[in-house]
Design an enzyme around this catalytic site. Sequence first.
Site, mmCIF file in Angstrom:
data_model
loop_
_atom_site.group_PDB
_atom_site.id
_atom_site.type_symbol
_atom_site.label_atom_id
_atom_site.label_comp_id
_atom_site.label_asym_id
_atom_site.label_seq_id
_atom_site.Cartn_x
_atom_site.Cartn_y
_atom_site.Cartn_z
ATOM 1 N N LYS A 86 -32.926 85.418 109.694
ATOM 2 C CA LYS A 86 -32.043 85.634 108.544
ATOM 3 C C LYS A 86 -30.677 86.152 108.983
ATOM 4 C CE LYS A 86 -36.099 86.687 105.719
ATOM 5 N NZ LYS A 86 -36.893 87.763 105.085
ATOM 6 N N VAL B 169 -44.444 79.810 96.607
ATOM 7 C CA VAL B 169 -43.080 79.520 96.163
ATOM 8 C C VAL B 169 -43.009 78.166 95.466
ATOM 9 C CG1 VAL B 169 -40.691 79.201 96.890
ATOM 10 C CG2 VAL B 169 -42.091 80.964 97.961
ATOM 11 N N GLU C 136 -48.915 89.367 106.771
ATOM 12 C CA GLU C 136 -49.801 88.271 107.120
ATOM 13 C C GLU C 136 -50.952 88.773 107.999
ATOM 14 O OE1 GLU C 136 -49.452 85.276 105.967
ATOM 15 O OE2 GLU C 136 -47.434 85.440 105.101
ATOM 16 N N ALA D 4 -27.092 73.946 83.602
ATOM 17 C CA ALA D 4 -26.812 72.916 84.609
ATOM 18 C C ALA D 4 -26.063 71.727 84.036
ATOM 19 C CB ALA D 4 -28.120 72.445 85.238
ATOM 20 N N GLY E 153 -51.398 92.085 100.714
ATOM 21 C CA GLY E 153 -50.683 90.816 100.758
ATOM 22 C C GLY E 153 -49.222 90.925 101.155
ATOM 23 N N ARG F 41 -54.971 68.716 97.876
ATOM 24 C CA ARG F 41 -54.737 68.252 96.503
ATOM 25 C C ARG F 41 -55.635 68.969 95.504
ATOM 26 N NH1 ARG F 41 -53.984 61.895 94.935
ATOM 27 N NH2 ARG F 41 -53.403 62.191 92.748
ATOM 28 N N ASP G 196 -38.521 87.396 112.042
ATOM 29 C CA ASP G 196 -38.128 86.942 110.709
ATOM 30 C C ASP G 196 -36.745 87.467 110.346
ATOM 31 O OD1 ASP G 196 -38.947 85.968 107.821
ATOM 32 O OD2 ASP G 196 -38.279 88.038 107.572
#
Length: 428
Positions: A207, A15, A192, A34, A189, A48, A203
């Site tokens: 929500k 994400v 998990e 915007a 995918g 990194r 989950d």
Amino acid sequence: MTEPLRIAIAGLGTVGAGVIRLIETNGELIARRAGRRIEVVAVSARDRSRDRGVDLSRYQWVDDTAALVTTGDADVVVELIGGSDGPALTLARSALAAGKGFVTANKAMIAHHGLELAEAAEARGVALKFEAAVAGGVPVIKGLREGAAANELSQVYGILNGTCNFILSKMEAEGRDFAGVLAEAQALGFAEADPSFDIDGVDAAHKLSILASVAFGTRPAFDEVAITGIRHVLAADIAEAAALGYRIRLVGMAEAGPRGQFQRVHPHLVPLDHPLAHVTGSLNAVVAEGNFVGRLFFQGRGAGDGPTASAVVADLIDIARGEYGVPYAMPAADLTAPSPEAPGERRGRAYVRLTVADKVGVLAEIAAAMRDAGVSIESLIQRGANPGGDVLVAIVTHEGPERCVAQALDKLGGSPSVIGQPMWMHVL
């Protein structure tokens, strides 16, 4: 154009990289909508050196995520780390305390700490936005908080987990059992390596608690969500449901009324003429019932880099415009403590599946347990013996109190004729 909105991003997984890619690709369009540019000024993640498919060299790299609050003169911190506590919560608290806007896709953190964070944001007069925490790119939070703001909402419910919906849809289409389809979902995918968070309903419950708070003006109450997942759903259950004119979906259901507030995540038999029956694959969908607007239906992709990044950037556009208001549908001080409704007094129809020994008198024992508990049976189907010598019995009840079904199953649970755990699903 005024000064750009400067953002710092914590978490560069699917994400986080998607947010950067979206801002780079649609930057000019976003700036026009915007009223000013949105610029990434700093990023932070654990590794990194990892290739994320985006050029990070133009942004300041911060090894210590907590330091994002004071780095690069950011106006807004975007949290995409995940987890209800730990670094994500620390970052949220410090960002809001420093007067920074905060955008997150973290449903677990909002479900557990949303009230605290909303109070902090309102005290500092800054934005707390979490559209991406529920249903990915589907603008359901905005739809309920703003589009339906004039309505008293009595129900909000839907398919809130794409992994479970993918598995159930695949089982339905191919007649396969749960374990094999779960393995395929992991390979693709959609699930998990440890899928329990999804398939056990946690989950979806996170929500649902957020949706209920926004819809009903109550404080988030995740601990009051009754949760049952899908790991015990059989291909035989799906086949029986289809024969009766239903499809099985994991549905998060929240209602508010004179008897209190009710929240539950549970497999349901959904009638074929209901829109949720036709939500397949990894899609999410939410239904809300308002006293003036009637039924609202939201559907779309509930996960992935594109949809979730879209929701994150939409929140950033609101902040850039100065249009963000309070985090929930009303100020945090006006959110009321929900009064939980006793689930046993709820009325409805139920589907019950039992695996029983193939011997004389078992059906009579089941019927007697249902009768003694006050459960009226609408239909009862027994399928032929499996190789192991057991049989499946599927029952659909007439409408009645849920406590009666619970009492009947409790009695049958002690019977030597019943093998394993009964499966109880509600009929939507």
